[in-house]
Write an enzyme that holds these catalytic residues in place. Structure first.
Site, PDB file in Angstrom:
ATOM      1  N   ARG A 144      57.224  29.215  -1.860  1.00  0.00           N
ATOM      2  CA  ARG A 144      57.526  27.786  -1.681  1.00  0.00           C
ATOM      3  C   ARG A 144      58.958  27.703  -1.180  1.00  0.00           C
ATOM      4  O   ARG A 144      59.892  28.111  -1.883  1.00  0.00           O
ATOM      5  CB  ARG A 144      57.372  27.015  -2.991  1.00  0.00           C
ATOM      6  N   ASP A 182      50.781  10.117  -1.761  1.00  0.00           N
ATOM      7  CA  ASP A 182      51.763  11.107  -2.230  1.00  0.00           C
ATOM      8  C   ASP A 182      53.084  10.355  -2.371  1.00  0.00           C
ATOM      9  O   ASP A 182      53.218   9.213  -1.911  1.00  0.00           O
ATOM     10  CB  ASP A 182      51.859  12.246  -1.187  1.00  0.00           C
TER      11      ASP A 182
HETATM   12  N1   CP Z   1      50.924  19.245  -6.114  1.00  0.00           N
HETATM   13  C1   CP Z   1      51.827  20.249  -6.283  1.00  0.00           C
HETATM   14  O1   CP Z   1      52.002  21.144  -5.435  1.00  0.00           O
HETATM   15  O2   CP Z   1      52.492  20.188  -7.455  1.00  0.00           O
HETATM   16  P1   CP Z   1      53.720  21.115  -7.885  1.00  0.00           P
HETATM   17  O3   CP Z   1      54.903  20.677  -7.044  1.00  0.00           O
HETATM   18  O4   CP Z   1      53.909  20.815  -9.338  1.00  0.00           O
HETATM   19  O5   CP Z   1      53.390  22.539  -7.624  1.00  0.00           O
HETATM   20  N1  NVA Z   2      55.294  15.770  -0.557  1.00  0.00           N
HETATM   21  C1  NVA Z   2      55.685  16.251  -1.852  1.00  0.00           C
HETATM   22  C2  NVA Z   2      54.601  17.117  -2.424  1.00  0.00           C
HETATM   23  C3  NVA Z   2      54.880  17.681  -3.773  1.00  0.00           C
HETATM   24  C4  NVA Z   2      53.775  18.540  -4.285  1.00  0.00           C
HETATM   25  C5  NVA Z   2      56.990  17.019  -1.744  1.00  0.00           C
HETATM   26  O1  NVA Z   2      57.150  17.818  -0.815  1.00  0.00           O
HETATM   27  O2  NVA Z   2      57.866  16.800  -2.571  1.00  0.00           O
END
Ligand code: CP
Ligand code: NVA
Length: 315
Positions: free
Chosen positions: A111, A234
């Site tokens: 990530r 979202d």
């Molecule tokens: N939806 C999602 O990716 O949640 P997290 O940021 O908690 O991993």
């Molecule tokens: N769009 C959001 C998704 C989190 C899972 C972000 O990037 O913060």
């Protein structure tokens, strides 16, 4: 259990469009079988002795925990490598990190802020790399989204999906790619200036021409919600954009999922949200916790969909 195809071993999952519709179908079917096994406590140690490294440069609850628990249930191990404890970012490059980790582990979940960093890691890794979220894509979320829609409606291509909110974010981009691949109907309702990235739109249009998907973009939230079977939203302010919070609250003010918007949707409509949710902004409390909410199944399905993905791509 139906044998898992071995043709996908070693592949990366950096964006939904890395996979064809048939690949996604295989993952969804396998995920559903794994969900049943998990619920019935039937062992399914399909990745015994395998190790998955997790590197998170942004916070995470669902992605982190579902990959950790998923690997444990598959008989393997997940290593949560706190970025602050790695040489990466201080005295070591993505390239060297990828090359070294590939000698120890069987897969890497990353990530990170920029899709380019993920692509760089994947370029040099000798084991499958999975996108755990970047600024542009969140493909693991899209797998769980499709799984949830299929569970609720027993099909994908007869379901009309509406995404309301920040069309230019990772979750919406991956949803667009997923709906395009699976021949679905999707409308993205977003304010001017927050439309999905041009490249995503163009690629989705090319895919849709082959799959029969219809992908539309509108600026009016009520028009977008009309007749929807899935109302998806979202956060308005994604991680890393916190300094834009006030402006975004104003720009998105008409795009929240509340009872009035839900009333525009079809009678069978469900509400989806990738979480974490900002209650009172993009979704009201009554909608998030209401009877139409599929949000908690959607969160659970992260686990099953990712386990299916792992068993497919890890050697
Ligand atoms: N939806 C999602 O990716 O949640 P997290 O940021 O908690 O991993
Ligand atoms: N769009 C959001 C998704 C989190 C899972 C972000 O990037 O913060």
């Amino acid at each position: 259990m139906v044998p898992i195809p071995t043709t996908h071993k070693g592949r990366n999952f950096l964006r939904v469009s890395d996979f064809e519709a048939d690949d996604i179908k295989t993952i969804l079917e396998h995920a559903q079988r794994l969900k049943t096994r998990q619920r019935e406590r039937i062992p399914h140690r399909l990745l015994e002795d395998r190790t998955l490294a997790l590197i998170f440069e942004k916070p995470s609850t669902r992605t982190r925990v579902s990959f950790e628990v998923g690997m444990a249930q598959l008989g393997g191990t997940a290593l949560d490598l706190q970025q602050s404890g790695l040489q990466l970012g201080t005295s070591e490059s993505l390239r060297d990190t990828a090359m070294v980790l590939s000698r120890y582990v069987d897969g890497i979940v990353f990530r990170t802020h920029d899709q380019a960093s993920l692509d760089e890691l994947a370029l040099h890794a000798e084991v499958p790399v999975i996108n755990g979220l970047t600024n542009v894509h969140h493909p693991c979320q899209a797998l769980a989204d499709l799984m949830t829609i299929k569970e609720r409606f027993d099909s994908l291509d007869t379901v009309h999906v509406t995404f309301l909110g920040d069309g230019n974010n990772n979750v919406c981009h991956s949803l667009i790619e997923a709906c395009a691949a699976m021949g679905m109907s999707l409308v993205v309702g977003s304010p001017a200036g927050y439309e999905p990235a041009e490249e995503i739109r163009q690629n989705a249009a090319a895919t849709a021409a082959l799959t029969g998907a219809t992908i539309g973009y509108v600026g009016n939230p009520r028009e977008a919600a009309k007749g929807a079977d899935v109302l998806y939203t979202d956060v308005w302010t994604s991680m890393g954009k916190e300094d834009e919070t006030a402006r975004r609250r104003a720009d998105f003010a008409l795009f929240g999922l509340d009872k009035a918007i839900v009333d525009e949707a079809s009678e069978r409509a469900i509400v989806m949200h990738c979480l974490p949710a900002h209650v009172g902004e993009e979704v009201t409390e009554d909608v998030l916790y209401g009877e139409r909410s599929a949000v908690w199944d959607q969160a659970e399905n992260r686990l099953h969909a990712q386990k299916a993905l792992l068993t497919l791509i890890i050697r």
